[in-house]
Design an enzyme around this catalytic site. Sequence first.
Site, mmCIF file in Angstrom:
data_model
loop_
_atom_site.group_PDB
_atom_site.id
_atom_site.type_symbol
_atom_site.label_atom_id
_atom_site.label_comp_id
_atom_site.label_asym_id
_atom_site.label_seq_id
_atom_site.Cartn_x
_atom_site.Cartn_y
_atom_site.Cartn_z
ATOM 1 N N ASP A 1 1.069 -1.088 -0.047
ATOM 2 C CA ASP A 1 -0.099 -0.122 0.002
ATOM 3 C C ASP A 1 0.946 1.172 0.090
ATOM 4 O OD1 ASP A 1 -2.279 -1.670 0.090
ATOM 5 O OD2 ASP A 1 -2.845 -1.287 2.027
ATOM 6 N N ASP B 1 3.852 1.711 -1.316
ATOM 7 C CA ASP B 1 4.390 2.094 -2.759
ATOM 8 C C ASP B 1 3.051 2.570 -3.482
ATOM 9 O OD1 ASP B 1 6.649 0.917 -1.627
ATOM 10 O OD2 ASP B 1 6.615 -0.841 -2.947
ATOM 11 N N LYS C 1 -27.698 -13.733 -10.779
ATOM 12 C CA LYS C 1 -28.695 -12.460 -10.897
ATOM 13 C C LYS C 1 -28.414 -11.703 -9.483
ATOM 14 C CE LYS C 1 -33.258 -10.667 -11.763
ATOM 15 N NZ LYS C 1 -32.979 -9.635 -10.748
ATOM 16 N N LYS D 1 -29.163 -17.279 -20.428
ATOM 17 C CA LYS D 1 -29.276 -16.527 -21.810
ATOM 18 C C LYS D 1 -28.788 -17.407 -22.926
ATOM 19 C CE LYS D 1 -28.047 -12.060 -19.884
ATOM 20 N NZ LYS D 1 -26.672 -10.827 -20.048
ATOM 21 N N CYS E 1 -41.790 -17.707 34.825
ATOM 22 C CA CYS E 1 -42.031 -17.994 36.570
ATOM 23 C C CYS E 1 -42.407 -16.878 37.035
ATOM 24 C CB CYS E 1 -40.576 -18.484 36.943
ATOM 25 S SG CYS E 1 -39.317 -17.264 37.107
ATOM 26 N N CYS F 1 -34.306 -13.155 33.147
ATOM 27 C CA CYS F 1 -34.756 -13.650 34.513
ATOM 28 C C CYS F 1 -34.022 -13.912 35.507
ATOM 29 C CB CYS F 1 -35.756 -14.958 34.124
ATOM 30 S SG CYS F 1 -36.439 -15.801 35.463
ATOM 31 N N CYS G 1 -36.844 -21.009 37.693
ATOM 32 C CA CYS G 1 -37.579 -20.913 36.523
ATOM 33 C C CYS G 1 -37.613 -22.309 35.341
ATOM 34 C CB CYS G 1 -36.812 -19.780 35.511
ATOM 35 S SG CYS G 1 -37.658 -19.365 33.945
#
Length: 683
Positions: free
Chosen positions: A35, A37, A117, A293, A414, A429, A435
């Site tokens: 990058d 360069d 597509k 196509k 619960c 909870c 629970c």
Amino acid sequence: MESEKIIEERLKALRSTIALHDFHYYVQDAPIIPDADYDKLFRTLQQLEQQYPHLITPDSPTQRVGAPPLKVFARLTHQTPMLSLTNAFTEDEAIAFDKRIREALNVDQVNYAVEPKFDGLAVSLVYTNGILTNGATRGDGYTGEDITLNLRTIPSIPLRLQTATVTDQFEVRGEVVMLKADFEHLNEQQRNKGEKLFANPRNAAAGSLRQLDSNITAARKLTFFAYDAVLSHKDQPFFSKHSEILDYLKSQQFLVAQQNGTTTGVAGLLTYYHEMGALRLSLPYEIDGVVYKVDNLTQQETLGYVSRAPRFAIAHKFPAQEASTELLTIEIQVGRTGALTPVARLAPVFVGGVTVTNATLHNEDEVQRKQIMIGDTVIVRRAGDVIPEVVAVIPEQRPAHAQPFIMPDHCPVCGSKAARLPGEAVTRCTGGLYCPAQRKQAIWHFASRRALDIDGLGEKLIDQLIDRELVHTPADLYKLNIDTLASLERMAEKSARNLVTAIEHSKKTTLPRFIYALGIRHVGEATAKALANQASHLDQLMTLDIEQLQQIPDVGPIVAQSIIDFFSEAHNREVIRQLLDSGLQWEIPNHGVQQSEQTNSAVSGKTFVLTGTLPTMTRDQAKIKIEQQGGKVTGSVSSATSYVVAGSDPGSKYAKAIGLGISVLDEDQLLSLLQNISTGAQQ
């Protein structure tokens, strides 16, 4: 001083070199120089063009940058209409397409070009004498918007063709898309700025490309894929197939989909359709179908056009991944870890190949950010096997009776208090021991090796116990008998007897293990030990306030609040009472004696990290020895680490310790340190 002709040649060479590197970086995704360069080349070009502005050409890479904002887009008329394709939604429709083609051409089989597509924005690029001069959207097929300035900012669009064309003007058609990774990055930027998020990559691409200020377009990563060229009568002799046009576009350094190909007959078409369907989610861009196509250009001309579409091509669409429907109500689903997740109940809608009636809303913040209300018309997305989610609201269709969503403050399963800790997105909870929604997770954790260590009580057996309603809370484990267990699948009397024995043995434990076994959120083994050292009686621990808890090592405000929430819940306290009534007990340590021993240990107060395989003991055994003498064992290396104990294959923790200058011990050195009962031990 260099002559202007020499400067012009230098500029030409620089532009050509930079264009080549742009092709390798943006089209082939394979840069051939660093990058730094590239940046040096680009700055040199900029400086020369600033010195000689009259030598700037339209195809210069410096001209990709945004121009001053427009007030409105001009209109451009397409010299050749940009027609849309007829859609096929079923295999029968694709079979019928092939049949029409064969009958019209009076042939037994047809060769087709097949392509993904793209789900983006169709555009047209016009090159005059090899230089990009105009670019437009499809519009109504006959007239589009002039977005030339914006298209010039897209690195994958060549500003100059590599070789001359037969005609003065050459038109390339394709799709501008936003790659999935770039879409995620853009939305992250939008989120950080507090701005509206884009619903999908197509909307992001369209919105970015149709900016009146091309500087905004330049700042967003867009990608152009070429899929066709408009041939004049002079060009036509050079191409006999559509696939040859695509090869030519590749030679001109346009980006062309790697998944393009050719096939024969309808069987080949349907095979390609299914192959692309399987690849769909792994592709770097969004597609919503495939295109067939007729490959032979002479046959294309014979078939011609009907109304606004060619007869020689068709789009075979995948089942829609997005659809709109009414959000009827929002219900709360409680997960196995206690997370309360809002779930949208929807009017049935066919999306992603299935009928969807539910979609996740993730959490309270997401509902608010998307401004979702009960009664809204929403956009639902389902891709592959991904759980359907509501991605956006259609605000224009909001009814007068729409109601805002309010996150409940109690668990709907619960009735325990629901709490959201600071810095977390999820409401949970607090009735972890009671629970029903958290039952399996709570009991599995309670019986795990580092908790009560009930040997033989695995996940499948826990599933049976809960599914048969034999166990509701961890306390119920201590009510099980041999006959009950022996009646379960794969549980003979011997196995049942062994499990009952293991459950009985677990009654004698330690306070740190018991605290850890309760499954309090954010309370791991180290924190459980710190809590037990502070309060040797469980009753004492349960009555500490948030300020007192924060005085304990390893307990910050979030952990303290989690502990308060857990012990404040009456359901949890009742299960703890039942556990103690079942006979669970532990010795009350003599902290005075323990402290005296620890003070004289070279390990006391030191922080250790264990890594690799030790020769004669496991890391768990080493951890116990260290903690018995007042040391602390953590899982990661930091500047606060006193020692790293390394066995064979130590991994990255060893390297980090060396980098930080932390003492590294082998097993023998650790044992020597443990035997050194002296306050003057060296680090």
